[in-house]
Design an enzyme around this catalytic site. Structure first.
Site, PDB file in Angstrom:
ATOM      1  N   LYS A  62       5.743   7.473   0.909  1.00 40.21           N
ATOM      2  CA  LYS A  62       6.293   7.075  -0.400  1.00 40.21           C
ATOM      3  C   LYS A  62       5.605   7.826  -1.541  1.00 40.21           C
ATOM      4  CE  LYS A  62       5.231   2.674  -0.053  1.00 40.21           C
ATOM      5  NZ  LYS A  62       4.456   2.603   1.194  1.00 40.21           N
TER       6      LYS A  62
ATOM      7  N   ARG B  17       6.683  -6.285  -2.447  1.00 39.70           N
ATOM      8  CA  ARG B  17       6.062  -6.509  -1.145  1.00 39.70           C
ATOM      9  C   ARG B  17       6.481  -7.870  -0.581  1.00 39.70           C
ATOM     10  NH1 ARG B  17       2.428  -2.128  -1.544  1.00 39.70           N
ATOM     11  NH2 ARG B  17       0.751  -2.359  -0.075  1.00 39.70           N
TER      12      ARG B  17
ATOM     13  N   ARG C   1      -5.801  10.580   6.116  1.00 39.92           N
ATOM     14  CA  ARG C   1      -5.350  10.752   4.730  1.00 39.92           C
ATOM     15  C   ARG C   1      -6.545  10.857   3.777  1.00 39.92           C
ATOM     16  NH1 ARG C   1      -1.173   6.615   1.731  1.00 39.92           N
ATOM     17  NH2 ARG C   1      -2.867   5.100   1.848  1.00 39.92           N
TER      18      ARG C   1
ATOM     19  N   ARG D 230      -9.603   6.239   1.182  1.00 36.27           N
ATOM     20  CA  ARG D 230      -9.557   4.857   0.722  1.00 36.27           C
ATOM     21  C   ARG D 230     -10.212   3.940   1.733  1.00 36.27           C
ATOM     22  NH1 ARG D 230      -3.488   3.632  -1.187  1.00 36.27           N
ATOM     23  NH2 ARG D 230      -3.995   1.731  -0.075  1.00 36.27           N
TER      24      ARG D 230
ATOM     25  N   ARG E  22      -2.764  -4.124   7.665  1.00 37.02           N
ATOM     26  CA  ARG E  22      -1.733  -3.772   6.665  1.00 37.02           C
ATOM     27  C   ARG E  22      -0.375  -3.608   7.347  1.00 37.02           C
ATOM     28  NH1 ARG E  22      -4.203   1.335   4.061  1.00 37.02           N
ATOM     29  NH2 ARG E  22      -2.556   1.229   2.499  1.00 37.02           N
TER      30      ARG E  22
HETATM   31  P1  AMP Z   1      -0.911   0.372  -1.616  1.00 33.78           P
HETATM   32  O1  AMP Z   1      -1.673   1.335  -2.447  1.00 33.78           O
HETATM   33  O2  AMP Z   1       0.523   0.205  -2.051  1.00 33.78           O
HETATM   34  O3  AMP Z   1      -1.034   0.674  -0.128  1.00 33.78           O
HETATM   35  O4  AMP Z   1      -1.578  -1.068  -1.844  1.00 33.78           O
HETATM   36  C1  AMP Z   1      -2.932  -1.298  -1.501  1.00 33.78           C
HETATM   37  C2  AMP Z   1      -3.197  -2.806  -1.499  1.00 33.78           C
HETATM   38  O5  AMP Z   1      -2.932  -3.347  -2.813  1.00 33.78           O
HETATM   39  C3  AMP Z   1      -2.313  -3.621  -0.568  1.00 33.78           C
HETATM   40  O6  AMP Z   1      -2.819  -3.647   0.758  1.00 33.78           O
HETATM   41  C4  AMP Z   1      -2.377  -4.998  -1.247  1.00 33.78           C
HETATM   42  O7  AMP Z   1      -3.624  -5.621  -1.002  1.00 33.78           O
HETATM   43  C5  AMP Z   1      -2.342  -4.638  -2.719  1.00 33.78           C
HETATM   44  N1  AMP Z   1      -0.964  -4.527  -3.244  1.00 33.78           N
HETATM   45  C6  AMP Z   1      -0.330  -3.409  -3.715  1.00 33.78           C
HETATM   46  N2  AMP Z   1       0.904  -3.681  -4.156  1.00 33.78           N
HETATM   47  C7  AMP Z   1       1.075  -5.014  -3.973  1.00 33.78           C
HETATM   48  C8  AMP Z   1       2.161  -5.910  -4.224  1.00 33.78           C
HETATM   49  N3  AMP Z   1       3.327  -5.466  -4.726  1.00 33.78           N
HETATM   50  N4  AMP Z   1       1.989  -7.221  -3.900  1.00 33.78           N
HETATM   51  C9  AMP Z   1       0.833  -7.675  -3.396  1.00 33.78           C
HETATM   52  N5  AMP Z   1      -0.226  -6.890  -3.118  1.00 33.78           N
HETATM   53  C10 AMP Z   1      -0.123  -5.564  -3.410  1.00 33.78           C
END
Ligand code: AMP
Length: 209
Positions: free
Chosen positions: A14, A87, A124, A157, A168
Site C-alpha cells: 500500500k 481497520r 523491509r 520498524r 498483525r
Molecule cells: P501501519 O503503519 O498501518 O502498519 O500501522 C501500524 C500500527 O498502528 C498498527 O499495527 C496499529 O497498532 C496502529 N494503527 C494504524 N492505523 C490504525 C487504525 N486505522 N486503527 C487502529 N490502529 C491503527
C-alpha cells in the site's frame, strides 16, 4: 475529486503504491500508522500508551484514530489516499458517513498470501517518516542502509519483527471481513493481486483513474 482507500495486510504494498500515485497524480497521503508514530515520537502520556499497543501489533481504539484522522485532513480541497484506515467496520462506516460525504472514492483491496508478508516485512527498511520504503531482497537501496532519495539512515520498524508481524496478520484477518463487506455492498470495492510486481499492481490502479 476522487479518493482512494487502500486496504491490505501490512507489507502488501500500500505504502509503495501510494508513493507512486502521489508522484504522478499529486494525491495527499494520509497514513494513520504514520500519524500515530508522530504522536508516539512526542513521548507524551498518550504517545506512550499508543506505543505499547502498536509495539504489540494490536489496534489502537477507533475513537482515537478517527479523531486523529479528522484533525489531519481536508477532503474538500484535495484528493486523498487513505492508507491503513479503515481497520474496522466502524472506521469504514465513519469514513463513508462523516468524512467522505458526497465524495467519489474507491476502496482497493491488496490481496496477498500472508506467507509472502512475513518475508517482505522482515526485510523491509524505510526512512523514519515512512515515506521511502525499501526491501533488502527485492528493492534494496543503492548504498547499504541509506535512503537513495534523502541520504538519511534507514530504519527497521519495531513492529516489523517476526512475532509482531504474525500478530498483525491475525488482527488483519480477524477484522477485514466487515470492511470488505461494507465496500462490496456500496459497490466500490476493487480487488488486486498484490503478489504481482510493483509496476503491474500500479498499472491496475491507474486504470481506475
Ligand atoms: P501501519 O503503519 O498501518 O502498519 O500501522 C501500524 C500500527 O498502528 C498498527 O499495527 C496499529 O497498532 C496502529 N494503527 C494504524 N492505523 C490504525 C487504525 N486505522 N486503527 C487502529 N490502529 C491503527
Amino acid at each position: 475529486m476522487i479518493h482512494l482507500v487502500l486496504i491490505g495486510l501490512p507489507g502488501s504494498g500500500k505504502g509503495s503504491q501510494a508513493t507512486k500515485l502521489i508522484d504522478e497524480y499529486g494525491f495527499n497521503h494520509v497514513s494513520t500508522g504514520n500519524l500515530l508514530r508522530e504522536e508516539v515520537a512526542k513521548a507524551s502520556e498518550l504517545g506512550n500508551e499508543i506505543k505499547s499497543v502498536m509495539d504489540s501489533g494490536n489496534l489502537v481504539s477507533d475513537d482515537l484514530v478517527i479523531k486523529l484522522l479528522k484533525a489531519n485532513i481536508n477532503v474538500d480541497s484535495s484528493s486523498y489516499i487513505f492508507d491503513g484506515f479503515p481497520r474496522t467496520g466502524l472506521q469504514a462506516q465513519t469514513l463513508d458517513e462523516q468524512i467522505l460525504v458526497d465524495q467519489k472514492y474507491y476502496a482497493v483491496y491488496f490481496e496477498l498470501d500472508p506467507e509472502i508478508v512475513i518475508s517482505r516485512l522482515s526485510s523491509r527498511r524505510m526512512t523514519k517518516d515512512g515515506k521511502y520504503i525499501y526491501n533488502l531482497q527485492t528493492n534494496p537501496p543503492k548504498k547499504d542502509g541509506i535512503c537513495d532519495v534523502t541520504g538519511e539512515e534507514l530504519i527497521q520498524r519495531k513492529d516489523d519483527q517476526e512475532d509482531v508481524i504474525k500478530n498483525r496478520i491475525s488482527v488483519f484477518f480477524e477484522t477485514v471481513d466487515p470492511i470488505l463487506e461494507f465496500y462490496r455492498t456500496k459497490n466500490n470495492l476493487i480487488t488486486l493481486d498484490a503478489s504481482k510486481n510493483l509496476e503491474d499492481v500500479y498499472a491496475e490502479i491507474r486504470k481506475l483513474l
